[in-house]
Write a protein that holds these residues in place. Structure first.
Motif, PDB file in Angstrom:
ATOM      1  N   GLU A   1      17.142  -3.104 -12.275  1.00 39.06           N
ATOM      2  CA  GLU A   1      16.490  -3.081 -10.977  1.00 39.06           C
ATOM      3  C   GLU A   1      15.622  -1.647 -10.938  1.00 39.06           C
ATOM      4  N   LEU A   2      16.576  -0.875 -11.526  1.00 37.55           N
ATOM      5  CA  LEU A   2      15.957   0.779 -11.408  1.00 37.55           C
ATOM      6  C   LEU A   2      14.771   0.798 -12.489  1.00 37.55           C
ATOM      7  N   GLN A   3      14.892   0.008 -13.648  1.00 34.10           N
ATOM      8  CA  GLN A   3      13.691  -0.024 -14.596  1.00 34.10           C
ATOM      9  C   GLN A   3      12.445  -0.668 -14.010  1.00 34.10           C
ATOM     10  N   THR A   4      12.823  -1.565 -13.203  1.00 31.63           N
ATOM     11  CA  THR A   4      11.609  -2.262 -12.229  1.00 31.63           C
ATOM     12  C   THR A   4      11.150  -1.395 -11.517  1.00 31.63           C
TER      13      THR A   4
ATOM     14  N   GLY B   1       7.238  -0.112 -11.723  1.00 30.82           N
ATOM     15  CA  GLY B   1       6.430  -0.563 -10.539  1.00 30.82           C
ATOM     16  C   GLY B   1       5.495   0.904 -10.064  1.00 30.82           C
ATOM     17  N   ALA B   2       6.333   1.975 -10.059  1.00 35.00           N
ATOM     18  CA  ALA B   2       5.838   3.126  -9.428  1.00 35.00           C
ATOM     19  C   ALA B   2       4.904   3.604 -10.702  1.00 35.00           C
ATOM     20  N   ILE B   3       5.011   3.403 -11.895  1.00 33.16           N
ATOM     21  CA  ILE B   3       4.059   3.914 -12.898  1.00 33.16           C
ATOM     22  C   ILE B   3       2.824   2.837 -12.856  1.00 33.16           C
ATOM     23  N   SER B   4       3.049   1.653 -12.637  1.00 32.80           N
ATOM     24  CA  SER B   4       1.972   0.833 -12.325  1.00 32.80           C
ATOM     25  C   SER B   4       0.965   1.111 -11.483  1.00 32.80           C
ATOM     26  N   ALA B   5       1.806   1.361 -10.311  1.00 32.29           N
ATOM     27  CA  ALA B   5       1.113   1.749  -9.000  1.00 32.29           C
ATOM     28  C   ALA B   5       0.297   3.109  -9.225  1.00 32.29           C
ATOM     29  N   ALA B   6       0.729   4.201  -9.992  1.00 32.97           N
ATOM     30  CA  ALA B   6       0.055   5.144 -10.300  1.00 32.97           C
ATOM     31  C   ALA B   6      -1.140   5.038 -11.080  1.00 32.97           C
TER      32      ALA B   6
ATOM     33  N   TYR C   1      -1.498  11.230 -11.752  1.00 34.14           N
ATOM     34  CA  TYR C   1      -0.683  10.059 -12.531  1.00 34.14           C
ATOM     35  C   TYR C   1       0.367  10.627 -13.271  1.00 34.14           C
ATOM     36  N   GLN C   2       0.196  11.637 -14.057  1.00 36.56           N
ATOM     37  CA  GLN C   2       1.366  12.040 -14.720  1.00 36.56           C
ATOM     38  C   GLN C   2       2.355  12.707 -13.988  1.00 36.56           C
ATOM     39  N   ASP C   3       2.015  13.304 -12.691  1.00 36.17           N
ATOM     40  CA  ASP C   3       3.262  13.746 -11.896  1.00 36.17           C
ATOM     41  C   ASP C   3       3.960  12.397 -11.331  1.00 36.17           C
ATOM     42  N   ALA C   4       3.135  11.328 -11.176  1.00 41.68           N
ATOM     43  CA  ALA C   4       4.079  10.181 -10.848  1.00 41.68           C
ATOM     44  C   ALA C   4       4.797   9.615 -11.792  1.00 41.68           C
ATOM     45  N   VAL C   5       4.239   9.603 -13.129  1.00 39.37           N
ATOM     46  CA  VAL C   5       5.286   9.020 -14.299  1.00 39.37           C
ATOM     47  C   VAL C   5       6.396   9.892 -14.234  1.00 39.37           C
ATOM     48  N   ASP C   6       6.163  11.286 -14.223  1.00 36.72           N
ATOM     49  CA  ASP C   6       7.443  12.082 -14.279  1.00 36.72           C
ATOM     50  C   ASP C   6       8.376  11.890 -13.266  1.00 36.72           C
ATOM     51  N   ALA C   7       7.940  11.762 -12.183  1.00 39.78           N
ATOM     52  CA  ALA C   7       8.733  11.614 -10.864  1.00 39.78           C
ATOM     53  C   ALA C   7       9.429  10.175 -10.999  1.00 39.78           C
ATOM     54  N   ALA C   8       8.748   9.112 -11.633  1.00 32.66           N
ATOM     55  CA  ALA C   8       9.588   7.855 -11.894  1.00 32.66           C
ATOM     56  C   ALA C   8      10.446   7.856 -13.027  1.00 32.66           C
ATOM     57  N   ASP C   9      10.088   8.706 -14.057  1.00 35.04           N
ATOM     58  CA  ASP C   9      11.155   8.941 -14.896  1.00 35.04           C
ATOM     59  C   ASP C   9      12.367   9.716 -14.707  1.00 35.04           C
TER      60      ASP C   9
END
Length: 710
Positions: free
Chosen positions: A140-143, A147-152, A109-117
């Motif tokens: 759009e980029l924020q969305t 979305g990526a963080i929510s999916a993670a 989860y943390q890796d996905a959040v870091d990647a999205a950021d």
């Protein structure tokens, strides 16, 4: 970072216990073999009666040490070792794996959040001199980032839920394995450990008041058993002699009105509450009349101002502890008789309430106290009057923090009342129930909280008997508590105001709508001629659905794979007492229940194809007749209902007979939904005199015969 999952288990402690028990077992086996072999070594060097007795005792002792003592300890050690293995696997393998998976889920989860950021930062970064990023693009980029963080987060939660399930499965496994060890301990403990011993040790931190019964264990040791019996009788007699002397001293002090002597005599008896034999001998010596008489004499001394309550209360309650211990030492039949005789005396309930204050008073004493609560006056002391009751209650119960009923309720259950109720005669049972279910007392009407305690005890006793009956279903020679249940049910309407029934309505409904209970209870009461008036009234009180109960009872018997003849007889019993489940229950109602059950989901023998169509058509016809309120007998003919019922029950138990499928195919009757197909098939089988007809007709005959029995 601390692990997410932990387990409070101690495999090392189990290992030590296993090793110690193994060593003891080996020593017992080795020494037992030596002792058992000694008579052979002696041979003819020692002969005579004494030699025969002693060498026989040696052989018996050696055999006992080897088995069951050594073998039982070995079995317990093995069971402990098994649990130790499960505990070690859980701590060394399963738990680390669960924690690793949990940590990996968090890291993913943390890796996905870091990647999205990082992706968002790259997309929104602008070089020096470049115009600001278009707001629409930034949104759009924020969305995309959100979305990526929510999916993670969703993926992590899904993984966590799966790991939680595995952790709970591990805990369930370990609980089961721990219970297995408990079972092994019970099975391989050489003597029975009574519940009272566990209460003493777990609840009060002391060893049992009475020694365990080891007579079966020492059955082959005649000299040892005789010695122990003589020793037991000697210490019992010694205890009885002491009790007799102490009681005589107390009576003399009470006769003299000597306050100091009264205190000393009460305290002297109170010193023996933990003695294994004295309390029981005291009760045996005094009996219910003698016990009550001593309390009444103390009360007279207080009322006559020979002694003040404050002066005597501490010694009296010490005496009270010994009395309570003695009463509790009685087995259930003796306790039931003692309590009935005691509370049958005038003004005895208040004295029983004093006894129930003792920490030695267990469930049975407290249950009887609840049953007699309406006879106990526990109000405030009367100004200027010297009395033992209720003054003593304020010292014994600490009424500032709790009242009598609250303490009795916490210390007893319906199971305790059932243990007593079984051993009472009809008149004694009526007395207990009349007092227990009496909403009105000399002090007024019970409040809702007080009444609920009494109602709970009644309802729990009823559920206890139901559970005990359910527990012996299918065992050879099972003795069902039908009489006790019927006695309890007949008093369900004892309070004249129906609103008081609500306090135990849930208990009542839980019992009388239990199909497993009804299946054995109805059969038992019909066979033994026990009245079922109480059950009839109870079913009406809880507004039981007759057809649903019928279906559940039949389903229960079929699921238990009862003998088909027994199931047919049960249906007859139910029909014999149509008023029991409602006048609308007749053969048509029974048939509808069986047909609905046969075509339902998850049945043992599911219907398919043309047979399913025939049964659906039959059910539709039954429903049609119900809607127009047509008579089943008139619509279907004299014997049709019997034939249909027998066939449907046969299918429910055994499945569709191949002969019926073949008949549908041969006659073409399976091409259309045809409610008359079963009747015509049955008549053909009857004409041909087939074995199938005989089997089905036997079920119908059994239903009719059991229904018509007088």
């Amino acid at each position: 970072m601390a692990d997410h999952y932990t387990l409070d288990i101690d495999p090392d402690g189990l290992k030590l216990a296993k090793q110690w028990l193994g060593t003891v077992s080996n020593n017992l086996h080795s020494k037992g073999a030596t002792i058992a072999g000694t008579p052979a070594e002696i041979g003819d060097q020692w002969t005579g009666e004494a030699a025969t007795s002693i060498t026989g005792e040696m052989s018996g002792l050696g055999a006992l040490m080897k088995s069951p003592l050594a073998t039982d300890l070995e079995a317990i050690a093995t069971a402990i070792g098994t649990l130790e293995g499960h505990y070690r696997t859980a701590l060394d393998e399963t738990l680390p794996d669960l924690n690793s998976r949990w940590a990996a889920a968090d890291q993913a989860y943390q890796d996905a959040v870091d990647a999205a950021d990082a992706s968002y930062d790259r997309g929104t970064r602008t070089e020096a001199g470049e115009p600001p990023l278009n707001r629409a693009i930034r949104d759009e980029l924020q969305t995309i980032r959100s979305g990526a963080i929510s999916a993670a987060a969703t993926a992590r939660q899904t993984t966590r839920d799966a790991i939680d399930d595995d952790y709970e499965a591990l805990r369930t496994l370990l609980r089961g394995k721990t219970r297995d060890l408990g079972t092994a301990l019970v099975e391989h403990t050489p003597v029975d450990v009574p519940p009272s011993a566990l209460e003493d040790y777990q609840g009060k931190g002391r060893y049992p008041l009475l020694p365990f019964d080891h007579s079966a264990l020492l059955g082959d040791l005649g000299l040892t058993s005789e010695y122990l019996q003589n020793q037991l009788e000697a210490v019992q007699q010694e205890a009885r002699d002491r009790a007799e002397d102490d009681v005589e001293a107390l009576r003399e002090a009470l006769d003299d009105g000597d306050a100091e002597a009264i205190n000393e005599a009460l305290a002297a008896i109170g010193e023996h509450e933990d003695d294994p034999y004295y309390p029981g001998q005291l009760i045996d010596l005094l009996g219910h009349e003698g016990v009550l008489d001593l309390y009444n004499q103390v009360e007279d001394a207080v009322s006559n101002y020979q002694v003040h309550v404050e002066e005597v209360q501490e010694a009296l309650l010490a005496f009270n502890d010994t009395v309570a211990a003695g009463i509790e030492s009685l087995d259930d039949p003796a306790f039931a008789q003692f309590s009935a005789d005691f509370t049958g005396q005038d003004y005895s309930a208040r004295i029983w309430a004093i006894i129930a204050a003792s920490d030695n008073a267990r469930g049975r004493i407290n249950a009887i106290a609840i049953a007699n609560f309406g006879e106990v006056y526990n109000g405030p002391p009367t100004a200027g009057q010297s009395t033992l009751v209720p003054h003593i209650f304020h010292f014994a119960y600490d009424l500032e923090s709790t009242d009598l009923l609250e303490q009795w309720d916490a210390r007893s259950s319906g199971s305790d009342l059932a243990d007593i109720f079984t051993h009472l005669d009809d008149e004694q049972r009526d007395t207990v129930l009349q007092r227990l279910l009496n909403i009105h007392t000399d002090g007024g009407t019970l409040n809702d909280g007080e009444w609920q305690v009494l109602a709970n005890l009644y309802g729990e006793a009823l559920q206890t008997y139901r559970d005990r009956g359910n527990g012996v279903v299918g065992t050879e020679g099972a003795a069902y508590p039908s009489d006790e249940i019927e006695d309890l049910l007949e008093f369900a309407h004892f309070p004249s105001d129906t609103r008081y029934w609500d306090a135990y309505r849930d208990h009542l409904e839980d019992v009388v709508t239990d199909p497993r209970f009804l299946s054995w209870y109805l059969e038992d009461v019909m066979e033994d001629g026990v009245s079922h008036r109480g059950l009839t009234d109870a079913l009406r009180t809880v507004d039981a659905d007759a057809e649903s109960l019928m279906e559940q009872i039949i389903e229960t018997r079929v699921a238990a794979e009862d003998n088909p003849d027994a199931i047919a007889e049960m249906i007859g019993y139910l029909l014999k007492t149509e008023e029991l489940l409602g006048a609308e229950v007749n053969l048509g109602g029974v048939l509808k229940s069986i047909v609905e059950s046969a075509i339902g989901a998850g049945v043992k023998h599911p219907l398919t194809g043309p047979t399913l169509g025939v049964f659906n058509a039959l059910l539709s016809e039954i429903n049609r007749l119900e809607e127009i309120d047509a008579s089943w007998d008139e619509a279907m003919g004299d014997n049709a209902q019997h034939n249909l019922l027998g066939f449907a029950l046969y299918v429910k138990i055994h499945g569709v007979p191949p002969e019926f499928d073949a008949w549908l195919d041969r006659t073409g009757r399976g091409d259309a939904d045809d409610p008359d197909a079963i009747i015509d098939f049955f008549q053909e089988q009857k004409a041909d005199g087939t074995d199938l007809y005989d089997d089905i007709n036997e079920l119908v005959v059994l239903i009719d015969e059991s229904r018509d029995e007088q």
